[in-house]
Scaffold this active site. Structure first.
Site, mmCIF file in Angstrom:
data_model
loop_
_atom_site.group_PDB
_atom_site.id
_atom_site.type_symbol
_atom_site.label_atom_id
_atom_site.label_comp_id
_atom_site.label_asym_id
_atom_site.label_seq_id
_atom_site.Cartn_x
_atom_site.Cartn_y
_atom_site.Cartn_z
ATOM 1 N N HIS A 23 1.002 -1.254 -0.242
ATOM 2 C CA HIS A 23 -0.292 -0.069 -0.303
ATOM 3 C C HIS A 23 0.975 1.151 -0.310
ATOM 4 O O HIS A 23 1.868 1.132 0.282
ATOM 5 C CB HIS A 23 -0.866 0.390 0.885
ATOM 6 C CG HIS A 23 -0.268 0.028 2.347
ATOM 7 N ND1 HIS A 23 0.221 -1.018 2.973
ATOM 8 C CD2 HIS A 23 -0.402 1.502 2.964
ATOM 9 C CE1 HIS A 23 1.018 -0.081 4.462
ATOM 10 N NE2 HIS A 23 0.439 1.206 4.760
ATOM 11 N N ASP B 296 0.546 5.167 2.035
ATOM 12 C CA ASP B 296 -0.341 5.541 3.269
ATOM 13 C C ASP B 296 -1.556 6.396 2.872
ATOM 14 O O ASP B 296 -0.907 7.560 1.977
ATOM 15 C CB ASP B 296 0.217 6.195 4.421
ATOM 16 C CG ASP B 296 1.586 5.051 4.507
ATOM 17 O OD1 ASP B 296 1.602 4.036 4.961
ATOM 18 O OD2 ASP B 296 2.325 5.423 4.791
ATOM 19 N N HIS C 41 4.980 0.328 0.114
ATOM 20 C CA HIS C 41 5.763 -0.793 0.933
ATOM 21 C C HIS C 41 4.800 -1.716 2.337
ATOM 22 O O HIS C 41 2.882 -1.709 1.824
ATOM 23 C CB HIS C 41 6.169 0.560 1.784
ATOM 24 C CG HIS C 41 5.550 1.248 2.882
ATOM 25 N ND1 HIS C 41 4.683 2.285 2.296
ATOM 26 C CD2 HIS C 41 4.740 0.891 3.991
ATOM 27 C CE1 HIS C 41 3.549 2.650 3.418
ATOM 28 N NE2 HIS C 41 3.548 1.779 4.171
ATOM 29 N N ARG D 118 5.139 5.881 13.540
ATOM 30 C CA ARG D 118 4.947 6.459 12.232
ATOM 31 C C ARG D 118 4.231 8.459 12.275
ATOM 32 O O ARG D 118 4.022 8.527 13.595
ATOM 33 C CB ARG D 118 3.888 6.079 11.774
ATOM 34 C CG ARG D 118 4.649 6.612 9.962
ATOM 35 C CD ARG D 118 2.952 6.042 9.099
ATOM 36 N NE ARG D 118 2.537 6.474 9.503
ATOM 37 C CZ ARG D 118 0.739 6.513 8.327
ATOM 38 N NH1 ARG D 118 1.081 4.939 7.737
ATOM 39 N NH2 ARG D 118 -0.420 6.944 7.841
HETATM 40 FE FE LIG Z 1 1.569 2.260 5.725
#
Ligand SMILES: [Fe+2]
Length: 276
Positions: free
Chosen positions: A102, A104, A254, A269
């Protein structure tokens, strides 16, 4: 070989990825930030080792590159003053990694341009993250296919990822306040800073291609999702506590590797918005 005064940059794979040395992300000079930015645009994903950042330092590093994104659903640290940080924590009680390719938050009209993930606890083995270059995936397509994709637009939504396919944006709220959110993006995207073309559909969020019959759209997306998974377009990073990865969401995808799900793993994150 470019001359860099502040940082060292060593590529880790052919398609994308480089490990950056010689920096302390908690104390970056303006010159070093510019070199990191240049390396980021060139290599698409950067890796840093032995950075023991606090949450505030993680956010401050992100802010050197733009405003921080606040995820519409995932704000686990909201009450601790960190709504910008998403926590990925797994162990034997919660055996989970983000194991699907995917980019983000592409269900948003303006998804974050970059994400910065730092590792607090790494498994002894496994739980790596992989990235794939969507420049390389696009470049590997035939001229005919590139031309066919060139003016297509895809729908991205939260249905598959968050399991709320029944809700429309303006509709009733789902469980936990989730609701369907969707956005349209070109299937081939031109990177605003590098000018390079990148494939911009992903399995997690891209649900259909506009203007096609459902079976045509499904067949084309299935081909593209399989195509972009080729190891030829990818790199892989083994986490250690203190490792940081910073990637460009405009030209990469990723996923994590779900090969040791019960081992304690903790990453956090932040993501960066385009300056519009
Ligand atoms: Fe991600």
């Amino acid at each position: 070989m470019k001359t860099r005064e502040q940082i060292t940059v060593n590529r880790v794979a052919g398609a994308l990825g480089a490990e950056v040395g010689g920096v302390d992300l908690a104390e970056l000079s303006d010159a070093a930030v510019e070199e990191v930015r240049a390396a980021f645009l060139e290599h698409q994903v950067l890796f840093f080792r032995e950075q023991n950042l606090t949450r505030d330092q993680h956010k401050a590093f992100g802010r050197r590159f733009g405003k921080l994104h606040i995820h519409p659903f995932e704000q686990q640290l909201k009450h601790e003053g960190h709504p910008e940080i998403i926590v990925f924590k797994s162990d034997e009680h919660k055996p989970f990694v983000a194991g699907v390719w995917h980019t983000d938050a592409t269900f948003l009209a303006d998804p974050p341009i970059s994400s910065i993930l730092r590792c607090i606890v790494a498994p002894e083995f496994g739980g790596d993250t992989m990235w794939a270059s969507m420049y390389a995936a696009y470049d590997a397509l035939s001229d005919r296919m590139q031309r066919m994709l060139s003016d297509l637009v895809a729908i991205h939504d939260t249905g598959r990822a968050f399991g709320v396919a029944a809700y429309r944006k303006e509709d009733i709220s789902g469980e936990n306040g989730l609701r369907m959110v969707s956005a349209e993006h070109p299937v081939v995207r031109t990177h605003p800073e590098t000018g390079r073309k990148a494939l911009y559909v992903n399995f997690h969020f891209t649900s259909s291609i506009k203007g096609m019959h459902a079976d045509e759209s499904a067949a084309l997306l299935q081909f593209l999702f399989r195509h972009l998974q080729s190891p030829d377009f990818s790199c892989r990073f083994r986490w250690r506590a203190g490792s940081v990865a910073m990637w460009d969401n405009r030209c990469t995808q990723h996923r994590a590797v779900g090969d040791n799900l019960t081992a304690p793993r903790h990453l956090e994150r932040v993501a960066i918005l385009a300056d519009t």
